[in-house]
Design a protein around this motif. Structure first.
Motif, PDB file in Angstrom:
ATOM      1  N   THR A  30     -20.232  59.991   4.730  1.00  9.57           N
ATOM      2  CA  THR A  30     -20.100  59.080   3.585  1.00  9.57           C
ATOM      3  C   THR A  30     -21.264  59.200   2.602  1.00  9.57           C
ATOM      4  N   VAL A  31     -22.491  59.369   3.124  1.00  4.56           N
ATOM      5  CA  VAL A  31     -23.677  59.321   2.259  1.00  4.56           C
ATOM      6  C   VAL A  31     -24.454  60.637   2.231  1.00  4.56           C
ATOM      7  N   VAL A  32     -24.734  61.195   3.414  1.00 10.75           N
ATOM      8  CA  VAL A  32     -25.603  62.388   3.462  1.00 10.75           C
ATOM      9  C   VAL A  32     -24.869  63.614   2.901  1.00 10.75           C
ATOM     10  N   PHE A  33     -23.666  63.878   3.440  1.00 10.74           N
ATOM     11  CA  PHE A  33     -22.891  65.038   2.978  1.00 10.74           C
ATOM     12  C   PHE A  33     -21.462  64.614   2.622  1.00 10.74           C
ATOM     13  N   PRO A  34     -21.313  63.873   1.506  1.00 15.16           N
ATOM     14  CA  PRO A  34     -19.949  63.464   1.140  1.00 15.16           C
ATOM     15  C   PRO A  34     -19.075  64.678   0.822  1.00 15.16           C
ATOM     16  N   GLN A  35     -19.718  65.821   0.576  1.00 16.20           N
ATOM     17  CA  GLN A  35     -18.958  67.040   0.244  1.00 16.20           C
ATOM     18  C   GLN A  35     -18.706  67.915   1.475  1.00 16.20           C
ATOM     19  N   ALA A  36     -19.038  67.429   2.670  1.00 17.57           N
ATOM     20  CA  ALA A  36     -18.860  68.238   3.897  1.00 17.57           C
ATOM     21  C   ALA A  36     -17.415  68.730   4.020  1.00 17.57           C
ATOM     22  N   GLU A  37     -17.269  69.970   4.426  1.00 18.25           N
ATOM     23  CA  GLU A  37     -15.933  70.566   4.521  1.00 18.25           C
ATOM     24  C   GLU A  37     -15.138  70.000   5.693  1.00 18.25           C
ATOM     25  N   LEU A  38     -15.854  69.584   6.753  1.00 17.29           N
ATOM     26  CA  LEU A  38     -15.168  69.008   7.916  1.00 17.29           C
ATOM     27  C   LEU A  38     -15.871  67.718   8.320  1.00 17.29           C
ATOM     28  N   LYS A  39     -15.104  66.618   8.349  1.00 11.99           N
ATOM     29  CA  LYS A  39     -15.665  65.316   8.738  1.00 11.99           C
ATOM     30  C   LYS A  39     -14.854  64.731   9.890  1.00 11.99           C
ATOM     31  N   ILE A  40     -15.575  64.296  10.906  1.00 10.43           N
ATOM     32  CA  ILE A  40     -14.926  63.721  12.079  1.00 10.43           C
ATOM     33  C   ILE A  40     -15.469  62.311  12.276  1.00 10.43           C
ATOM     34  N   TYR A  41     -14.595  61.389  12.628  1.00 11.41           N
ATOM     35  CA  TYR A  41     -15.019  60.020  12.920  1.00 11.41           C
ATOM     36  C   TYR A  41     -14.618  59.722  14.372  1.00 11.41           C
ATOM     37  N   VAL A  42     -15.615  59.581  15.230  1.00 18.43           N
ATOM     38  CA  VAL A  42     -15.342  59.428  16.667  1.00 18.43           C
ATOM     39  C   VAL A  42     -15.369  57.958  17.064  1.00 18.43           C
ATOM     40  N   ASP A  43     -14.381  57.570  17.828  1.00 16.64           N
ATOM     41  CA  ASP A  43     -14.312  56.186  18.275  1.00 16.64           C
ATOM     42  C   ASP A  43     -14.026  56.153  19.779  1.00 16.64           C
ATOM     43  N   ALA A  44     -14.457  55.083  20.436  1.00 19.24           N
ATOM     44  CA  ALA A  44     -14.162  54.863  21.856  1.00 19.24           C
ATOM     45  C   ALA A  44     -14.528  53.407  22.096  1.00 19.24           C
ATOM     46  N   THR A  45     -13.939  52.766  23.099  1.00 22.70           N
ATOM     47  CA  THR A  45     -14.215  51.337  23.321  1.00 22.70           C
ATOM     48  C   THR A  45     -15.690  51.129  23.695  1.00 22.70           C
ATOM     49  N   ALA A  46     -16.184  49.924  23.454  1.00 20.60           N
ATOM     50  CA  ALA A  46     -17.583  49.600  23.783  1.00 20.60           C
ATOM     51  C   ALA A  46     -17.839  49.792  25.274  1.00 20.60           C
ATOM     52  N   GLU A  47     -16.850  49.438  26.117  1.00 21.44           N
ATOM     53  CA  GLU A  47     -17.021  49.566  27.572  1.00 21.44           C
ATOM     54  C   GLU A  47     -17.136  51.030  27.983  1.00 21.44           C
ATOM     55  N   THR A  48     -16.279  51.870  27.421  1.00 15.74           N
ATOM     56  CA  THR A  48     -16.351  53.305  27.742  1.00 15.74           C
ATOM     57  C   THR A  48     -17.710  53.851  27.339  1.00 15.74           C
ATOM     58  N   ARG A  49     -18.181  53.466  26.166  1.00 18.22           N
ATOM     59  CA  ARG A  49     -19.450  53.982  25.670  1.00 18.22           C
ATOM     60  C   ARG A  49     -20.633  53.479  26.501  1.00 18.22           C
ATOM     61  N   ALA A  50     -20.550  52.191  26.912  1.00 16.10           N
ATOM     62  CA  ALA A  50     -21.633  51.632  27.737  1.00 16.10           C
ATOM     63  C   ALA A  50     -21.670  52.328  29.099  1.00 16.10           C
ATOM     64  N   GLN A  51     -20.493  52.616  29.656  1.00 17.11           N
ATOM     65  CA  GLN A  51     -20.416  53.330  30.939  1.00 17.11           C
ATOM     66  C   GLN A  51     -21.106  54.697  30.836  1.00 17.11           C
ATOM     67  N   ARG A  52     -20.814  55.385  29.735  1.00 19.05           N
ATOM     68  CA  ARG A  52     -21.396  56.717  29.536  1.00 19.05           C
ATOM     69  C   ARG A  52     -22.912  56.651  29.461  1.00 19.05           C
ATOM     70  N   ARG A  53     -23.412  55.699  28.657  1.00 12.85           N
ATOM     71  CA  ARG A  53     -24.869  55.625  28.502  1.00 12.85           C
ATOM     72  C   ARG A  53     -25.519  55.201  29.814  1.00 12.85           C
ATOM     73  N   PHE A  54     -24.862  54.284  30.535  1.00 17.96           N
ATOM     74  CA  PHE A  54     -25.391  53.804  31.821  1.00 17.96           C
ATOM     75  C   PHE A  54     -25.531  54.986  32.785  1.00 17.96           C
ATOM     76  N   LYS A  55     -24.476  55.786  32.879  1.00 17.54           N
ATOM     77  CA  LYS A  55     -24.473  56.937  33.778  1.00 17.54           C
ATOM     78  C   LYS A  55     -25.598  57.908  33.400  1.00 17.54           C
ATOM     79  N   GLU A  56     -25.708  58.165  32.120  1.00 18.69           N
ATOM     80  CA  GLU A  56     -26.732  59.075  31.590  1.00 18.69           C
ATOM     81  C   GLU A  56     -28.142  58.602  31.973  1.00 18.69           C
ATOM     82  N   MET A  57     -28.372  57.291  31.832  1.00 19.40           N
ATOM     83  CA  MET A  57     -29.709  56.768  32.094  1.00 19.40           C
ATOM     84  C   MET A  57     -30.014  56.716  33.586  1.00 19.40           C
ATOM     85  N   VAL A  58     -29.001  56.378  34.383  1.00 19.40           N
ATOM     86  CA  VAL A  58     -29.196  56.351  35.837  1.00 19.40           C
ATOM     87  C   VAL A  58     -29.514  57.762  36.336  1.00 19.40           C
ATOM     88  N   GLU A  59     -28.785  58.741  35.771  1.00 22.96           N
ATOM     89  CA  GLU A  59     -29.043  60.142  36.164  1.00 22.96           C
ATOM     90  C   GLU A  59     -30.476  60.569  35.839  1.00 22.96           C
TER      91      GLU A  59
END
Ligand code: DC
Length: 230
Positions: free
Chosen positions: A139-168
């Motif tokens: 939206t701001v840094v490269f509004p002219q970017a040739e490929l833009k992706i917007y990634v979404d996932a539920t807060a619980e899924t994301r918290a699980q991922r970060r939790f696993k990462e930190m425990v590891e």
């Protein structure tokens, strides 16, 4: 690999966007920039310099004065990853700790901080051939970017991922604290007045809650091939 392009990947914290971005960059021989690490490095500096009090108040004037003296770089490692360097010091581990995660969103909401980092990011994209992930890349840094992706996932899924990462990594953290941090940061990141997280009109959405890393890799590589005609 044809004419180099700019790939912008935005999304919430712990949405897996950094993993996707890094893996695509290494596969196609592009440079990868984790813009969140830059906001984290500035936050670490502010914490170490005593510019954030225990109640979370930020001494914005002093931080803004220090900004031109902060040098942020990424140093490639033998294992293919890269480490964030702040004024020549490797801060990769420090910036991932909860202490920084808990303080970063208000720092990233300060307009002068954003302007300074956005300028650095634009400079990094001048020669293209770059994958950058963050909140405002499409939206701001490269509004002219040739490929833009917007990634979404539920807060619980994301918290699980970060939790696993930190425990590891051996961190002593609770899932509840991580979830609270994710929800709190989502709120600040989407409601701040200066370039809040939002999907660019021409971005392609991806909900990766139920995708494996390999499936994401394939999906993203196909998007790249489609855009570059390869
Ligand atoms: O992606 P991350 O969790 O490492 O990001 C850290 C913080 O920086 C997060 O609160 C959002 C902010 N950020 C931002 O405002 N703009 C970006 N381009 C990248 C991150």
């Amino acid at each position: 690999m044809g004419t180099p392009i700019i790939i912008a990947i935005d999304g919430f914290s712990s949405s897996g966007k950094s993993t996707m971005a890094r893996r695509l960059a290494s596969r196609i021989g592009y440079r990868y920039i984790d813009s969140g690490a830059m906001y984290r490095a500035v936050t670490l500096y502010a914490l170490e310099a005593g510019l954030i009090t225990s109640d979370g108040t930020i001494d914005e004037d002093s931080l803004v004065t220090a900004l031109p003296h902060l040098q942020i770089d990424f140093e490639p490692q033998a294992d293919g990853t890269q480490h964030t360097m702040l004024n020549g010091i490797d801060v990769e581990d420090e910036i991932r700790r909860l202490r920084v995660s808990n303080a970063v969103s208000p720092v990233a909401a300060i307009p002068a901080v954003r302007h300074a980092l956005v300028d650095m990011q634009k400079e990094m994209g001048k020669t293209k051939g770059i994958v950058m992930d963050g909140r405002d890349i499409g939206t701001v840094v490269f509004p002219q970017a040739e490929l833009k992706i917007y990634v979404d996932a539920t807060a619980e899924t994301r918290a699980q991922r970060r939790f696993k990462e930190m425990v590891e990594k051996g961190a002593q953290v609770s899932y509840e604290d991580i979830l609270a941090n994710v929800v709190h940061r989502d709120h600040i990141d989407t409601t701040r007045s200066e370039s809040p997280l939002r999907r660019a009109d021409d971005a392609i959405s991806l909900d990766n809650s139920r995708m494996t890393i390999e499936e994401q890799d394939e999906w993203l590589l196909n998007q790249f091939k489609r855009v570059t005609g390869q």
